[in-house]
Design a protein around this motif. Structure first.
Motif, PDB file in Angstrom:
ATOM      1  N   VAL A  28     -34.143   9.164  60.348  1.00 21.53           N
ATOM      2  CA  VAL A  28     -33.512  10.146  61.451  1.00 21.53           C
ATOM      3  C   VAL A  28     -34.385  10.582  62.354  1.00 21.53           C
ATOM      4  O   VAL A  28     -35.437  11.258  61.955  1.00 21.53           O
ATOM      5  CB  VAL A  28     -32.837  11.343  60.558  1.00 21.53           C
ATOM      6  N   PRO A  29     -34.336  10.217  63.712  1.00 24.77           N
ATOM      7  CA  PRO A  29     -35.208  10.949  64.481  1.00 24.77           C
ATOM      8  C   PRO A  29     -35.074  12.605  64.588  1.00 24.77           C
ATOM      9  O   PRO A  29     -33.962  12.980  64.753  1.00 24.77           O
ATOM     10  CB  PRO A  29     -34.893  10.266  65.843  1.00 24.77           C
ATOM     11  N   ALA A  30     -36.398  13.156  64.722  1.00 21.63           N
ATOM     12  CA  ALA A  30     -36.079  14.548  64.677  1.00 21.63           C
ATOM     13  C   ALA A  30     -37.283  15.118  65.704  1.00 21.63           C
ATOM     14  O   ALA A  30     -38.422  14.679  65.978  1.00 21.63           O
ATOM     15  CB  ALA A  30     -36.210  15.312  63.182  1.00 21.63           C
ATOM     16  N   VAL A  31     -36.938  16.483  66.084  1.00 19.35           N
ATOM     17  CA  VAL A  31     -38.015  17.280  66.840  1.00 19.35           C
ATOM     18  C   VAL A  31     -38.204  18.684  66.064  1.00 19.35           C
ATOM     19  O   VAL A  31     -37.087  19.292  66.068  1.00 19.35           O
ATOM     20  CB  VAL A  31     -37.600  17.333  68.361  1.00 19.35           C
ATOM     21  N   LEU A  32     -39.326  18.785  65.914  1.00 21.20           N
ATOM     22  CA  LEU A  32     -39.579  20.278  65.432  1.00 21.20           C
ATOM     23  C   LEU A  32     -40.152  21.151  66.623  1.00 21.20           C
ATOM     24  O   LEU A  32     -41.117  20.747  67.180  1.00 21.20           O
ATOM     25  CB  LEU A  32     -40.620  20.176  64.452  1.00 21.20           C
ATOM     26  N   TYR A  33     -39.657  22.438  66.813  1.00 22.52           N
ATOM     27  CA  TYR A  33     -40.272  23.163  67.748  1.00 22.52           C
ATOM     28  C   TYR A  33     -40.100  24.579  67.427  1.00 22.52           C
ATOM     29  O   TYR A  33     -39.399  25.011  66.481  1.00 22.52           O
ATOM     30  CB  TYR A  33     -39.445  22.996  69.246  1.00 22.52           C
ATOM     31  N   GLY A  34     -40.908  25.503  68.305  1.00 26.45           N
ATOM     32  CA  GLY A  34     -40.533  27.018  67.886  1.00 26.45           C
ATOM     33  C   GLY A  34     -42.045  27.621  67.949  1.00 26.45           C
ATOM     34  O   GLY A  34     -43.208  26.980  67.882  1.00 26.45           O
TER      35      GLY A  34
END
Length: 207
Positions: A28-34
């Protein structure tokens, strides 16, 4: 809310073509931000991620990355509308002890008084709570509740340290007098008339 550990791989390729390839590989392609950090592009194992979400949409994930573990909360999970696979996931970076704003399901328990009807106006409440103390649900007890009972958002018991974000005066559940069969028939006929539905009446037999 318990933590779930997932292995997260850093990806350096992007675009729809690459996303299709990793989905075919069960990822699953994912993006982690914050926290003011640059977004990190990751891939997760689809089967493990699906199992993690069975614990609820607010499950805190412990991502095992090359540079060390990170805590994350799913903020946007996009599924294919027909094939029901994960298209993309947005993950919010969180810290231990940090408070986050989440939508928590409201569960109605107990039976109201006989002859009443329970109307659910809100199925979730928005609360601010520590990331590792997000409740699975919030309970409303209607045992023996009489017609006219109203439960507002501010009446719902929250976990210690949590704050209500939803308007405290918002109606969550209402208990009313159950309509009679005659009232239901009248409402049905009125709705059909407004929709232009013509009922077929039985024809009288001719001699």
């Amino acid at each position: 809310m318990s933590e779930v550990r997932l292995i997260a791989e850093t990806r350096t390729e992007f675009g729809k073509g690459f996303a299709r390839r990793i989905r075919r590989a069960g990822k699953v392609p994912a993006v982690l931000y914050g926290h003011g950090t640059d977004p990190r592009h990751l891939s997760l194992t689809a089967r493990e991620f699906a199992a993690a979400l069975k614990g609820g949409a607010n499950t805190v994930l412990t991502l095992q990355l090359e540079g060390g573990d990170e805590l994350a909360l799913p903020k946007s999970v996009v599924r294919h509308p027909l094939r029901d696979y994960f298209e993309h996931v947005d993950l919010l970076l969180v810290r231990r002890g940090e408070k986050v704003t989440v939508e928590v399901p409201v569960i109605v328990e107990g039976d109201a008084e006989s002859g009443t009807l329970v109307l659910n106006d809100l199925t979730t409440l928005s609360i601010e709570v520590e990331a590792l103390r997000i409740p699975d649900s919030l309970s409303v007890d209607l045992t023996g509740a009489v017609a006219g009972t109203q439960i507002l958002a501010g009446d719902v018991t929250l976990p210690a340290g949590a704050s209500l974000i939803t308007d405290a005066e918002a109606l969550v559940v209402a208990v009313t007098v159950a309509p009679t069969a005659e009232q239901l028939d009248a409402e049905t006929e009125e709705a059909e008339a407004e929709a232009g539905v013509v009922r077929d009446e039985p024809q009288a037999e001719s001699n």
